[in-house]
Motif scaffolding. Sequence first.
Motif, PDB file in Angstrom:
ATOM      1  N   LYS A 218       0.885  -1.241   0.110  1.00  0.00           N
ATOM      2  CA  LYS A 218       0.025  -0.144   0.035  1.00  0.00           C
ATOM      3  C   LYS A 218       0.851   1.194  -0.166  1.00  0.00           C
ATOM      4  N   GLN A 219       0.764   1.887  -1.021  1.00  0.00           N
ATOM      5  CA  GLN A 219       1.817   3.185  -1.347  1.00  0.00           C
ATOM      6  C   GLN A 219       1.314   4.221  -0.182  1.00  0.00           C
ATOM      7  N   PRO A 220       2.182   5.064   0.262  1.00  0.00           N
ATOM      8  CA  PRO A 220       1.824   6.346   0.757  1.00  0.00           C
ATOM      9  C   PRO A 220       1.324   7.251  -0.213  1.00  0.00           C
ATOM     10  N   PRO A 221       0.583   8.262   0.218  1.00  0.00           N
ATOM     11  CA  PRO A 221       0.139   9.286  -0.672  1.00  0.00           C
ATOM     12  C   PRO A 221       1.154   9.860  -1.237  1.00  0.00           C
ATOM     13  N   GLN A 222       0.931  10.322  -2.686  1.00  0.00           N
ATOM     14  CA  GLN A 222       2.027  10.738  -3.434  1.00  0.00           C
ATOM     15  C   GLN A 222       2.068  12.250  -3.478  1.00  0.00           C
ATOM     16  N   VAL A 223       0.984  12.844  -2.902  1.00  0.00           N
ATOM     17  CA  VAL A 223       1.113  14.305  -2.548  1.00  0.00           C
ATOM     18  C   VAL A 223       0.984  14.212  -0.967  1.00  0.00           C
ATOM     19  N   SER A 319      10.546  24.104  -9.775  1.00  0.00           N
ATOM     20  CA  SER A 319       9.703  24.585  -8.393  1.00  0.00           C
ATOM     21  C   SER A 319       9.516  23.318  -7.291  1.00  0.00           C
ATOM     22  N   VAL A 320       9.276  24.022  -6.113  1.00  0.00           N
ATOM     23  CA  VAL A 320       9.035  22.940  -5.234  1.00  0.00           C
ATOM     24  C   VAL A 320       8.102  21.890  -5.435  1.00  0.00           C
ATOM     25  N   THR A 321       7.141  21.975  -6.076  1.00  0.00           N
ATOM     26  CA  THR A 321       6.377  21.123  -6.489  1.00  0.00           C
ATOM     27  C   THR A 321       6.622  20.263  -7.420  1.00  0.00           C
ATOM     28  N   GLU A 322       7.723  20.424  -8.212  1.00  0.00           N
ATOM     29  CA  GLU A 322       8.279  19.309  -8.902  1.00  0.00           C
ATOM     30  C   GLU A 322       9.478  18.761  -8.410  1.00  0.00           C
ATOM     31  N   GLU A 323       9.459  18.924  -7.177  1.00  0.00           N
ATOM     32  CA  GLU A 323      10.908  18.119  -6.573  1.00  0.00           C
ATOM     33  C   GLU A 323      10.243  16.997  -5.967  1.00  0.00           C
ATOM     34  N   LYS A 324      10.942  15.696  -6.620  1.00  0.00           N
ATOM     35  CA  LYS A 324      10.479  14.329  -6.104  1.00  0.00           C
ATOM     36  C   LYS A 324      11.251  13.546  -4.991  1.00  0.00           C
ATOM     37  N   CYS A 325      10.735  12.798  -3.962  1.00  0.00           N
ATOM     38  CA  CYS A 325      11.308  12.331  -3.226  1.00  0.00           C
ATOM     39  C   CYS A 325      10.534  10.914  -3.028  1.00  0.00           C
ATOM     40  N   HIS A 356       1.550  23.582   2.172  1.00  0.00           N
ATOM     41  CA  HIS A 356       0.299  24.188   1.998  1.00  0.00           C
ATOM     42  C   HIS A 356      -0.488  23.704   1.125  1.00  0.00           C
ATOM     43  N   GLY A 357      -1.882  23.847   1.312  1.00  0.00           N
ATOM     44  CA  GLY A 357      -2.935  23.288   0.403  1.00  0.00           C
ATOM     45  C   GLY A 357      -2.985  23.997  -0.980  1.00  0.00           C
ATOM     46  N   ASN A 358      -2.472  25.274  -1.078  1.00  0.00           N
ATOM     47  CA  ASN A 358      -2.276  25.913  -2.489  1.00  0.00           C
ATOM     48  C   ASN A 358      -1.243  25.292  -3.099  1.00  0.00           C
ATOM     49  N   GLN A 359      -0.457  24.315  -2.446  1.00  0.00           N
ATOM     50  CA  GLN A 359       0.585  23.751  -3.699  1.00  0.00           C
ATOM     51  C   GLN A 359      -0.055  22.327  -4.196  1.00  0.00           C
ATOM     52  N   ASP A 360      -1.327  21.920  -3.793  1.00  0.00           N
ATOM     53  CA  ASP A 360      -1.711  20.512  -4.011  1.00  0.00           C
ATOM     54  C   ASP A 360      -1.923  20.482  -5.700  1.00  0.00           C
ATOM     55  N   ASN A 361      -2.443  21.470  -6.336  1.00  0.00           N
ATOM     56  CA  ASN A 361      -2.896  21.323  -7.531  1.00  0.00           C
ATOM     57  C   ASN A 361      -1.427  21.098  -8.345  1.00  0.00           C
ATOM     58  N   ALA A 363       1.326  20.122  -7.410  1.00  0.00           N
ATOM     59  CA  ALA A 363       2.068  18.652  -6.999  1.00  0.00           C
ATOM     60  C   ALA A 363       1.234  17.790  -7.767  1.00  0.00           C
ATOM     61  N   LYS A 364      -0.309  17.696  -7.751  1.00  0.00           N
ATOM     62  CA  LYS A 364      -0.840  16.476  -8.532  1.00  0.00           C
ATOM     63  C   LYS A 364      -0.451  16.369 -10.009  1.00  0.00           C
ATOM     64  N   ALA A 365      -0.069  17.622 -10.516  1.00  0.00           N
ATOM     65  CA  ALA A 365       0.491  17.647 -11.902  1.00  0.00           C
ATOM     66  C   ALA A 365       1.733  16.738 -12.252  1.00  0.00           C
ATOM     67  N   THR A 366       2.845  17.063 -11.285  1.00  0.00           N
ATOM     68  CA  THR A 366       3.931  16.413 -11.211  1.00  0.00           C
ATOM     69  C   THR A 366       3.855  14.692 -11.066  1.00  0.00           C
ATOM     70  N   VAL A 367       2.853  14.516 -10.244  1.00  0.00           N
ATOM     71  CA  VAL A 367       2.667  12.930  -9.833  1.00  0.00           C
ATOM     72  C   VAL A 367       1.961  12.416 -11.309  1.00  0.00           C
ATOM     73  N   LEU A 368       1.277  13.268 -11.647  1.00  0.00           N
ATOM     74  CA  LEU A 368       0.141  12.703 -12.722  1.00  0.00           C
ATOM     75  C   LEU A 368       1.103  12.191 -13.997  1.00  0.00           C
ATOM     76  N   TRP A 369       2.063  13.500 -14.281  1.00  0.00           N
ATOM     77  CA  TRP A 369       2.877  13.092 -15.459  1.00  0.00           C
ATOM     78  C   TRP A 369       3.947  11.998 -14.979  1.00  0.00           C
TER      79      TRP A 369
END
Length: 778
Positions: A218-223, A319-325, A356-361, A363-369
Motif C-alpha cells: 500500500k503506497q503512501p500518498p503521492q502528494v 519549483s518546489v512542487t516538481e521536486e520528487k522524493c 500548504h494546500g495551495n501547492q496541491d494542484n 503537485a498533482k500535476a507532477t505526480v500525474l505526469w
Amino acid sequence: MVEKLRGLSAGNGQQVQLLQRIDNLENTYRRDPLRLVAIVKGILEGERAVLLKQDHRLPLSFHRRQEELKFGLGLQRLRHKVGEIQERWKQMEEGTRGCRPASLQDSQLKIEGSLPGNDLLALLRGAVKELDDAKLQVLNRLHIWKRQQQLAGNGAVFEENLAPLQKRCESLVEVYFQLQQLLAVAGGELGSDLLSQLLEQLNAVLNTLVKSSFLVEKQPPQVLKTQTKFQASVRFLLGPRLLLASAKPVMVKADMVTEKQARELALGGYGTLLSESTGEIVHSTVALETNAASATSSATFKSMLLKRIKRCERKGSESVTEEKCAVLFSTDVTLGPGNLVFRLQALSLPIVVIVHGNQDNNAKATVLWDNAFSEPGRVPFVVAERVPWEKMCETLNLRFMAEVQTSKGLLQEHYFFLAQKIFNTNSASPEEFHNRSVSWAQFNKEILPGRGFTFWQWFDGVLDLTKRCLKSYWSDRLIVGFISKQYVSKLLGAAPDGTFLLRFSDSEIGGITIAYVLRGQDGSSQVENIQPFSAKDLHIRSLGDRIRDLEKLRNLYPDKPKDQAFGIHYNKEHTGKDGRGYVSTTIKMTVERDETLPTPAPTYSLPRPPPEQRLGQGFRPLMAVPHFRAPKEGSVPSTSPFQSPPPLLPTSVSATAPPLSLGSGLASQFLQQNLQPWMPEDFMLPELEGLSPEPTDEEMLEIPPFLDHVSPFEAPLQPPHLLPGRGSLPHLPPLLSPGNNVDLPTEEEFLRLLHPTQMEEALPPSSFLDDPMVNPSW
C-alpha cells in the motif's frame, strides 16, 4: 470440449452436427495428433492477427492469461526435470546402469564409458538454467504489478491481489531447495569447481527472489503534506516460507529519501545503508508480522507523520512542487537453514511534499505526469520531458473517469478542443494533433495565453467541479463541456430559439456556463453565455433547477426538450408549511438581460488640492464628495430632505458665464472663497455641455436640498480650515447658474450633510472655532 458439448441439452441440431465433425476429426488425426495441433495453432494465430489488425493490441486479460499459462508450463517442465535428475541419481546409486565413475569431472574427458554422469551434469545445468529463466518471468510479473500499481495512482484498474505472485515465488524457492539438496548429495561426483559454479548460480537466483519479493503493498500518498498523518504497508512474499521463528521480531524502518539518494540506492542494488534521511518521520518503525491463517508476512504503518522535510537543490527553473522524493522501507532478515542474512529495501512511488494546500494542484500535476509516462525499471525518477499527444489523451481520459467515477469518458471532439487549448492553435486538424508531442512545460508550467493559469490547473478545476456537482449530468451525456465559445456560436447560430447547451468555462477555473440562442422578430440570432456557475453556486441551487427556472431555455442541443433531458435532475419544490409551521421558501434564478441599455452618463472626478497647500494657507479639504452628474432636465426641487436635489446645472452653459452667486451665509462664503480658486480649466462649465440627463449609478447617494434657513453663525468670516475628527471637504466647482440664488442650510445641517455618519458626536462649540490653534487665519 467434447465432454462439455455432450453435457449440454441433447437434441440440439447444431450440437449434434458439431459432435459428428469432432468425431470425424478424431478419426482423421488419430494416427497423427501433432498435425491436428499444428492446424489448430495456425487457426489461433490467424485469429490473433485479425484482432491485432482491428484493435492494434490485445486485451490486458489476454496477455495476463497467456503469461500465466507460459509460466505454468515452464514450472511443470522444471519440476519434471528435477524429478528426472532425482531418478537418474537413484539409478546411479543403485548401479542399475553399471559402475559409477569416481568423478564426473574426470568422466568428461573420457569417451562413452561414463554417459550416466554426463547426463546428470547436463540435467543439473539445464535445471539451474530453467530456474533462472523462471525467475526472470517472476521478476517481469513483479515489474508489471508495480507498473499497474503506479498507473492506479492515475485511476487505472489495478489487480492488487499478491497471492498468485507469492505462490510463484514460493514454487521457485521450493525448486531451489530441491536442487540445492541434489548438489549437496552429488557434490563429490561433480567436483569442487563445478559444484561451486552451480551453487553460485543457485544462490544468485535465491538472492534476487528474496530481495524482489519485498515490496510496497500500500503506497503512501503521492502528494504528502507535512504535519499530516498517513499510512503505508510493505509485504514480504517469501516471509511465511523463509522467516525463522525467533523471539526477536523483525523491524521495518521508513525513511524519507531524495531523488539523488533513490538513484544511488537503485544503482547499488538496494543493499546499501542509508547515510542520511531527508525528512523526519514520526512512528517510522513497525514489526514485520507473519499471519499463519492468511499466509502473509507484512508490516503496516498506521500513523506515520512527516514532521519536517529537508529540501534539496533544484534544477534550473524547477519549483518546489516538481521536486520528487520517496519513502524507503528497509529491514534485515535471517533466512533458511543456512542463516543467510539479507538486507531488504523497498522504495515507494515518487512523492511530492507540500507544506500548504495551495501547492496541491501543481503537485498533482507532477505526480500525474510521472505515473503516466515513466518507464518500468527506470533510474529513479527519470521521466520524459515530451510525450505523444495521443498518450496524453489516454492519461487525461483515465484521470477524468477515475476522478468523476463515471463510465463515460472523453470523446474525440473533446480531445480536439483540449489540443487546441494546450497547443494554442485553431488551424490544425485532429489528424495533425495526433502526430504532435506535448511537453511538461505546456502541461503545467506555461500560462495559457490571455489567462492566469496553466492547462492542468484549468483541467483539474473541471475535474473537481464535475466530481462534486455534475457527475450525473455528465454520465447522462447532458454536458458537452469541452467546446469553445466560438464553436458554440456556430452550432447555436442555426438552431431554433431557446436552444442551449452546457460547456465548461474557458476563462475561469471550475466553472460551467449555459449558452443559448435568442432570435429576434426579424429572424436574426444572438448567442448568449450566462455567467459561469461555480461549485459553490451549484450547491446553493442545482444545475437542473437553474435550467428549469429559465423559461427562455427550451431545447437541449440539438433538439431535446429540456424537461425530457433534465426532468430526473429537478428537485421537488416544497410548498406549504414545514414541520415547525414555517412557510417554505425557494430560491429562483433569473437572467437580467436589458434589450436596450441606456447610454451611460459620464462621471467627473473633482481635483485634489495641490500638495503644497498647508494649514493656514487657504483652503484645507475636509472630506471627499461623490461624483456629480447632470440632473434630469426640468426636475423640480423637493421639500423632503431625503429626495433628489434641485437641478445644479443648466441645460447649456455659456463659456463666458459671469461669476455665480452662492447665496449667503457661512457656507456660501466657504464655497466662494475656498473652492472656486482651485478649479482647473478641465473642470470648468463649458466642458460639461451635452451631458446625458440620465444618471448611471442607481445607488448614487442623494443629497438633500438646501432649505430656507440662515445660519446663526453667519458672519463675513471664513469657516475653519480643519475640524477635529472630520474628513476632507471637497473642491466644488461653481455649479450654480447666474441669478439662481439658493438659500443654504444652517451650520448644523451643513455639517450633517457632509458628515452623516459622525453626527452622533456633538458639534464643537463656537469657542472652539475661535481657537487660533485650530484656525490660525481666523
